[in-house]
Design a protein around this motif. Structure first.
Motif, PDB file in Angstrom:
ATOM      1  N   GLY A 149       0.813  -1.202   0.000  1.00  0.00           N
ATOM      2  CA  GLY A 149       0.000   0.000   0.000  1.00  0.00           C
ATOM      3  C   GLY A 149       0.850   1.257   0.000  1.00  0.00           C
ATOM      4  O   GLY A 149       2.042   1.236  -0.295  1.00  0.00           O
ATOM      5  N   GLY A 150       0.209   2.363   0.378  1.00  0.00           N
ATOM      6  CA  GLY A 150       0.868   3.666   0.329  1.00  0.00           C
ATOM      7  C   GLY A 150       0.352   4.491  -0.828  1.00  0.00           C
ATOM      8  O   GLY A 150       1.116   5.259  -1.422  1.00  0.00           O
ATOM      9  N   ALA A 151      -0.967   4.329  -1.121  1.00  0.00           N
ATOM     10  CA  ALA A 151      -1.549   4.906  -2.341  1.00  0.00           C
ATOM     11  C   ALA A 151      -0.662   4.474  -3.510  1.00  0.00           C
ATOM     12  O   ALA A 151      -0.306   3.295  -3.608  1.00  0.00           O
ATOM     13  CB  ALA A 151      -1.692   6.417  -2.225  1.00  0.00           C
ATOM     14  N   PHE A 152      -0.279   5.418  -4.362  1.00  0.00           N
ATOM     15  CA  PHE A 152       0.644   5.101  -5.457  1.00  0.00           C
ATOM     16  C   PHE A 152       1.938   5.896  -5.303  1.00  0.00           C
ATOM     17  O   PHE A 152       2.673   6.078  -6.267  1.00  0.00           O
ATOM     18  CB  PHE A 152      -0.010   5.417  -6.810  1.00  0.00           C
ATOM     19  N   VAL A 153       2.219   6.333  -4.063  1.00  0.00           N
ATOM     20  CA  VAL A 153       3.361   7.233  -3.884  1.00  0.00           C
ATOM     21  C   VAL A 153       4.381   6.779  -2.835  1.00  0.00           C
ATOM     22  O   VAL A 153       5.480   7.325  -2.800  1.00  0.00           O
ATOM     23  CB  VAL A 153       2.887   8.666  -3.542  1.00  0.00           C
ATOM     24  N   HIS A 154       4.051   5.826  -1.978  1.00  0.00           N
ATOM     25  CA  HIS A 154       5.071   5.346  -1.052  1.00  0.00           C
ATOM     26  C   HIS A 154       4.787   3.906  -0.652  1.00  0.00           C
ATOM     27  O   HIS A 154       3.757   3.330  -0.992  1.00  0.00           O
ATOM     28  CB  HIS A 154       5.197   6.247   0.187  1.00  0.00           C
ATOM     29  N   SER A 233      -4.981  -1.340   0.822  1.00  0.00           N
ATOM     30  CA  SER A 233      -4.983   0.094   0.573  1.00  0.00           C
ATOM     31  C   SER A 233      -4.557   0.362  -0.867  1.00  0.00           C
ATOM     32  O   SER A 233      -5.215  -0.089  -1.791  1.00  0.00           O
ATOM     33  CB  SER A 233      -4.081   0.792   1.596  1.00  0.00           C
ATOM     34  N   GLY A 234      -3.436   1.083  -1.070  1.00  0.00           N
ATOM     35  CA  GLY A 234      -2.966   1.313  -2.428  1.00  0.00           C
ATOM     36  C   GLY A 234      -2.698   0.021  -3.174  1.00  0.00           C
ATOM     37  O   GLY A 234      -2.854  -0.050  -4.400  1.00  0.00           O
ATOM     38  N   GLY A 260      -9.090  -1.342  -0.185  1.00  0.00           N
ATOM     39  CA  GLY A 260      -8.636  -0.579  -1.342  1.00  0.00           C
ATOM     40  C   GLY A 260      -9.435  -0.845  -2.597  1.00  0.00           C
ATOM     41  O   GLY A 260      -8.869  -1.048  -3.673  1.00  0.00           O
ATOM     42  N   ALA A 261     -10.755  -0.832  -2.484  1.00  0.00           N
ATOM     43  CA  ALA A 261     -11.606  -1.062  -3.652  1.00  0.00           C
ATOM     44  C   ALA A 261     -11.599   0.176  -4.533  1.00  0.00           C
ATOM     45  O   ALA A 261     -12.317   1.136  -4.272  1.00  0.00           O
ATOM     46  CB  ALA A 261     -13.033  -1.402  -3.206  1.00  0.00           C
ATOM     47  N   HIS A 458      -7.278   1.565   9.728  1.00  0.00           N
ATOM     48  CA  HIS A 458      -6.588   1.277   8.490  1.00  0.00           C
ATOM     49  C   HIS A 458      -5.190   0.724   8.783  1.00  0.00           C
ATOM     50  O   HIS A 458      -4.438   1.303   9.570  1.00  0.00           O
ATOM     51  CB  HIS A 458      -6.474   2.570   7.676  1.00  0.00           C
ATOM     52  N   SER A 459      -4.859  -0.402   8.184  1.00  0.00           N
ATOM     53  CA  SER A 459      -3.550  -1.067   8.273  1.00  0.00           C
ATOM     54  C   SER A 459      -3.356  -1.908   9.523  1.00  0.00           C
ATOM     55  O   SER A 459      -2.362  -2.640   9.613  1.00  0.00           O
ATOM     56  CB  SER A 459      -2.393  -0.062   8.174  1.00  0.00           C
TER      57      SER A 459
END
Length: 553
Positions: A149-154, A233-234, A260-261, A458-459
């Motif tokens: 995860g980490g959206a698409f940035v981390h 998540s991501g 993360g749907a 979350h997580s």
């Protein structure tokens, strides 16, 4: 740009004597792993060529074969990223990050508070890790490929919660975790002829990793015809994006989406806004939406640190773009929004999907005012955010959770509005457009950490899925922790084996039926199947929802 972040639990567990049996041949060359008792770990295996220099913003290129035996005993580099978790405590305090969030980071990443602890950061990051049960026959076991995860940035595949030795051993599966390009380097919101794959590069990396699995995983004891992708998540959103990629067709056979749907990806108009903000910050000359001359080529020479700094500014200037740097729909590589229209790679792929009951506990904790929420301030907050529905919903939630304080009521309401509604819509779409079974779950086990301020946030479920609940302090020490972890490992690996999550550790788990919405609720003192949990409230919330890439009305 390379710098170390300190040892992880995973790294410490893997510092053991190497045996000769840990040498495996791949298509690019031999690798030597680490015998860690019940499993053998192969870390930092390249699945693509370096992505710096001329390969920046390009689709992943084939890895160059090597001679001899490559050491695969340490994690490869994480993708370049900026993350608040990597900040020091002093920096967090300076920027007003609430102490509960600081505590959360230290409990999930117990050695440095950063998801990239135990490795280093480098642009050349196309690496994966494999855990195979010791002594298993070659080519027979299901494969579980984890997308972080980490959206698409981390984030990184080497995060300590994702150590795959126990999952591999207890579930008789081969576990793979993947690093891929992130943020501006993986999802540059531009798709001109000079960089046609820039907006999808990070997803193409994942496709390349799945192709590596198909070609090589048999040598590690895995079955390339039985691959389950799972992510949180991501990571769940990346799986959603894979479902809109024809190139991913046939590379995975089951999917598990945790919290993360993702129902929407980045469209061209939003991408142009984000790209313009990025170029402005980098002082790249433009005329309208067109890039002047060959100045876009200059982005290949911009230092990584400067790109990341501009990425943060561009996201701050375009809040309407939502998650910011993310996969861009181009009509070819990503044909549309997940589960909508033609080109889906997953129409007949069984799906296990769910989330935690108080996801928003983590996000609310970032609000300094959250710690002082009481009944009076809750009512005022809801009136502002929920309008005419505020009083009706508050009465409904207080009746459903009579022992909950104001903070828990707020956590559950915001979770339902922003996350569980999207989850519900995703299930409905998948069921409508596929004959493959769908199974739903809800993780409702508050771990009690941080004085219970976050709930089942979350997580919190991450370490449970990998059987690492005693290694990650975020899992807490309350009664039922180990039993729930056993149930989740058993269910997730049963799904990988057969496409059904039922196991001896749980009650019979029916597949999704729109009439009953049977859902496995993981909790204590028991995990039970509940029909349409909170369904009436979720239907009301659907009118207000703004969830994770929500479906357009």
């Amino acid at each position: 740009m390379k710098y170390f972040k300190g040892l992880t639990i995973s790294t410490l567990l893997l510092v053991m004597e190497v045996s000769m049996e840990s040498i495996v041949s791949t298509a690019a060359g031999q690798v030597r792993g680490l015998d860690v008792g019940p499993a053998v770990a192969y870390l930092g295996i390249p699945y693509g060529a370096p992505t710096s220099g001329d390969n920046r913003f390009r689709a992943p290129q084939p890895v160059t074969p090597w001679a001899g035996v490559r050491d695969a005993t340490v994690f490869g580099p994480a993708a370049p990223q900026q993350t608040p978790h990597a900040a020091s405590r002093a920096m967090m305090l300076e920027h007003g990050v609430p102490e509960v969030v600081q505590g959360f980071s230290s409990l999930l990443y117990p050695h440095s508070g950063s998801p990239v602890q135990g490795t280093f950061i480098d642009e050349d990051c196309l690496m994966l890790n494999v855990w195979a049960p010791a002594g298993k026959a070659s080519g027979a076991l299901p494969v579980m490929v984890w997308l972080h995860g980490g959206a698409f940035v981390h984030g990184a595949g080497s995060e300590p919660a994702f150590n795959g030795d126990r999952l591999a051993d207890q579930g008789d599966v081969v576990v793979v975790t993947v690093n891929h390009r992130l943020g501006v380097l993986g999802f540059l919101p531009y798709s001109g002829p000079d960089f046609p794959d820039a907006g999808q590069a990070g997803m193409l990396d994942i496709v390349a990793a799945l192709k590596w699995v198909k070609l090589n995983i048999g040598q590690f004891g895995g079955d390339p015809a039985n691959v389950t992708v799972f992510g949180q998540s991501g990571g769940g959103m990346k799986i959603s994006a894979l479902m809109a990629m024809p190139q991913a067709d046939g590379l995975f056979h089951k999917a598990i989406i945790q919290s993360g749907a993702g129902l929407q990806l980045l469209e061209q108009d939003s991408a142009e806004l984000l790209f313009a903000a990025l170029l402005t910050e980098l002082k790249v000359e433009t005329e309208g939406s067109a890039v002047v001359g060959g100045s876009i080529e200059k982005l290949k020479q911009v230092p990584v640190e400067a790109l990341l700094a501009a990425q943060a500014v561009a996201m701050a200037r375009t809040p309407e773009v939502g998650f910011g740097f993310a996969p861009v729909i181009d009509g070819t590589t990503i044909v549309g929004h997940p589960l909508q229209g033609v080109g889906s790679s997953a129409s007949e792929v069984p799906l296990l999907i769910g989330c935690t009951s108080e996801e928003f506990g983590l996000f609310l904790a970032m609000d300094p005012g959250y710690v002082s929420v009481d009944e009076a301030s809750l009512a005022a907050r809801l009136e502002q955010g929920y309008g005419d529905l505020a009083e009706e919903l508050l009465v409904s939630y207080m009746a459903a959770f009579p022992d909950a304080d104001a903070k828990e009521i707020l956590r559950r309401m915001e979770t339902d509005r922003h996350i569980r509604v999207s989850n519900r819509q995703f299930v409905e779409l998948k069921h409508q457009n596929s004959t493959a079974p769908v199974y739903g779950y809800l993780f409702d086990y508050p771990t009690g950490v941080l004085h219970g301020q976050l709930g089942a946030a979350h997580s919190v479920d991450l370490a449970f899925v990998f059987g690492n609940q005693d290694r990650i302090p975020l899992s807490g020490v309350l009664e039922g922790r180990d039993e729930i972890a056993h149930q989740m490992v058993s269910a997730w690996t049963s799904f990988a084996h057969s496409g059904m999550p039922s196991s001896e550790a749980l009650p019979v788990w029916p597949e999704h039926n729109p009439a009953t919405v049977d859902t496995m609720v993981f909790g204590w003192p028991e995990s039970v199947v509940v029909q349409d949990p909170d369904g009436d409230r979720l239907k009301v919330m659907e009118k207000l929802a703004s969830g994770l890439f929500p479906r357009k009305p």
